[in-house]
Design a protein around this motif. Sequence first.
Motif, PDB file in Angstrom:
ATOM      1  N   VAL A  32      39.898  49.065  49.819  1.00  0.00           N
ATOM      2  CA  VAL A  32      40.815  50.203  49.707  1.00  0.00           C
ATOM      3  C   VAL A  32      42.066  49.776  48.958  1.00  0.00           C
ATOM      4  CG1 VAL A  32      42.243  51.829  51.000  1.00  0.00           C
ATOM      5  CG2 VAL A  32      39.947  51.258  51.820  1.00  0.00           C
ATOM      6  N   PRO A  33      42.473  50.537  47.922  1.00  0.00           N
ATOM      7  CA  PRO A  33      43.677  50.166  47.174  1.00  0.00           C
ATOM      8  C   PRO A  33      44.877  49.972  48.090  1.00  0.00           C
ATOM      9  CG  PRO A  33      42.513  51.931  46.054  1.00  0.00           C
ATOM     10  CD  PRO A  33      41.826  51.738  47.381  1.00  0.00           C
ATOM     11  N   VAL A  34      45.636  48.942  47.842  1.00  0.00           N
ATOM     12  CA  VAL A  34      46.832  48.547  48.579  1.00  0.00           C
ATOM     13  C   VAL A  34      46.459  47.987  49.954  1.00  0.00           C
ATOM     14  CG1 VAL A  34      49.089  49.216  49.475  1.00  0.00           C
ATOM     15  CG2 VAL A  34      48.246  50.228  47.344  1.00  0.00           C
ATOM     16  N   ALA A  68      27.210  46.824  52.255  1.00  0.00           N
ATOM     17  CA  ALA A  68      27.338  48.278  52.362  1.00  0.00           C
ATOM     18  C   ALA A  68      28.809  48.697  52.426  1.00  0.00           C
ATOM     19  CB  ALA A  68      26.585  48.784  53.588  1.00  0.00           C
ATOM     20  N   GLY A  69      29.612  47.973  53.203  1.00  0.00           N
ATOM     21  CA  GLY A  69      31.031  48.289  53.283  1.00  0.00           C
ATOM     22  C   GLY A  69      31.727  48.122  51.956  1.00  0.00           C
ATOM     23  N   ALA A  70      31.422  47.031  51.252  1.00  0.00           N
ATOM     24  CA  ALA A  70      32.036  46.786  49.951  1.00  0.00           C
ATOM     25  C   ALA A  70      31.619  47.846  48.939  1.00  0.00           C
ATOM     26  CB  ALA A  70      31.654  45.397  49.443  1.00  0.00           C
ATOM     27  N   ALA A  71      30.345  48.229  48.942  1.00  0.00           N
ATOM     28  CA  ALA A  71      29.847  49.224  48.000  1.00  0.00           C
ATOM     29  C   ALA A  71      30.492  50.581  48.238  1.00  0.00           C
ATOM     30  CB  ALA A  71      28.328  49.327  48.098  1.00  0.00           C
ATOM     31  N   LEU A  72      30.596  50.973  49.501  1.00  0.00           N
ATOM     32  CA  LEU A  72      31.216  52.263  49.815  1.00  0.00           C
ATOM     33  C   LEU A  72      32.701  52.247  49.452  1.00  0.00           C
ATOM     34  CD1 LEU A  72      31.000  55.073  50.991  1.00  0.00           C
ATOM     35  CD2 LEU A  72      31.427  54.111  53.256  1.00  0.00           C
ATOM     36  N   GLY A  75      33.050  52.090  45.583  1.00  0.00           N
ATOM     37  CA  GLY A  75      32.593  53.348  44.991  1.00  0.00           C
ATOM     38  C   GLY A  75      33.559  54.486  45.230  1.00  0.00           C
ATOM     39  N   ALA A  76      34.085  54.579  46.454  1.00  0.00           N
ATOM     40  CA  ALA A  76      35.036  55.644  46.768  1.00  0.00           C
ATOM     41  C   ALA A  76      36.324  55.484  45.959  1.00  0.00           C
ATOM     42  CB  ALA A  76      35.345  55.640  48.263  1.00  0.00           C
ATOM     43  N   ALA A 141      28.053  55.084  35.189  1.00  0.00           N
ATOM     44  CA  ALA A 141      26.851  54.253  35.084  1.00  0.00           C
ATOM     45  C   ALA A 141      27.219  52.801  34.805  1.00  0.00           C
ATOM     46  CB  ALA A 141      25.931  54.791  33.992  1.00  0.00           C
ATOM     47  N   LYS A 142      28.211  52.593  33.960  1.00  0.00           N
ATOM     48  CA  LYS A 142      28.622  51.228  33.621  1.00  0.00           C
ATOM     49  C   LYS A 142      29.304  50.565  34.807  1.00  0.00           C
ATOM     50  CE  LYS A 142      31.199  48.564  30.178  1.00  0.00           C
ATOM     51  NZ  LYS A 142      32.033  48.623  28.940  1.00  0.00           N
ATOM     52  N   PHE A 143      30.166  51.317  35.505  1.00  0.00           N
ATOM     53  CA  PHE A 143      30.865  50.744  36.656  1.00  0.00           C
ATOM     54  C   PHE A 143      29.878  50.268  37.714  1.00  0.00           C
ATOM     55  CE2 PHE A 143      32.479  51.207  40.977  1.00  0.00           C
ATOM     56  CZ  PHE A 143      33.574  50.355  40.933  1.00  0.00           C
ATOM     57  N   PHE A 144      28.961  51.138  38.112  1.00  0.00           N
ATOM     58  CA  PHE A 144      28.040  50.784  39.191  1.00  0.00           C
ATOM     59  C   PHE A 144      27.009  49.739  38.749  1.00  0.00           C
ATOM     60  CE2 PHE A 144      29.621  54.912  40.741  1.00  0.00           C
ATOM     61  CZ  PHE A 144      30.052  54.511  41.987  1.00  0.00           C
ATOM     62  N   ALA A 145      26.678  49.722  37.456  1.00  0.00           N
ATOM     63  CA  ALA A 145      25.750  48.716  36.958  1.00  0.00           C
ATOM     64  C   ALA A 145      26.349  47.316  37.044  1.00  0.00           C
ATOM     65  CB  ALA A 145      25.364  49.017  35.512  1.00  0.00           C
TER      66      ALA A 145
END
Length: 207
Positions: A32-34, A68-72, A75-76, A141-145
């Motif tokens: 999460v930012p900050v 899973a926590g890092a991906a969510l 991604g958010a 697509a580039k970010f998630f790849a």
Amino acid sequence: MDAFLDTLIAFASAHRDAAYLVLFLAALLEAVPVLGSLVPGSTIILALSALIPGGELDLVGVLASAAAGAALGDGAAYLIGHREQRRILSAWPMSRHPELVGRAEALFQRFGGWAVFFARFVPPIRAFVPVTAGALQMPPAKFFAINIPAILLWAPAHVLPGVVAATALEHSHGRLHHWLPVVAGVGAVLLAAGWLLWRRHVAASTK
């Protein structure tokens, strides 16, 4: 911190299912930012990973929870940045950390999309890079790849050192519980050293 880790380890040992939730939240909040620059997510993951050799936690479950926590979280943060665009970088609470926002942008100027990969391994800048990637309109697509493979490497890079260290300590001393804070502390020092080296490298590259 040692008292906190002792309490957390005792809780995880007694509540296996809840421990996986703690791991998930530690990885999520660290993205999460900050807030991610304040949450000792990596230290928590490393400490709880040391419970794997004794059977209190399962290796696959720990890896899956952290990933899973890092991906969510990543991604958010990315999607929020993508929706709000550059204005989010100057809005509260990002506006309270202009140096980290600037460092995240500098990473993109130097490495392009690979900044997403490199930053995943460097606290606290990793809490700012996904939202910055979105704000700079990096294609989804580039970010998630790039982000997903980085997470799949990041998770074992944080979990396996705890497993190895705990296994060695358990065989050597037979009193693993008392050494878990030490394992976590060493991991935290190594992570901090990595961040300082990366910070120096980025500062030098932007001069």
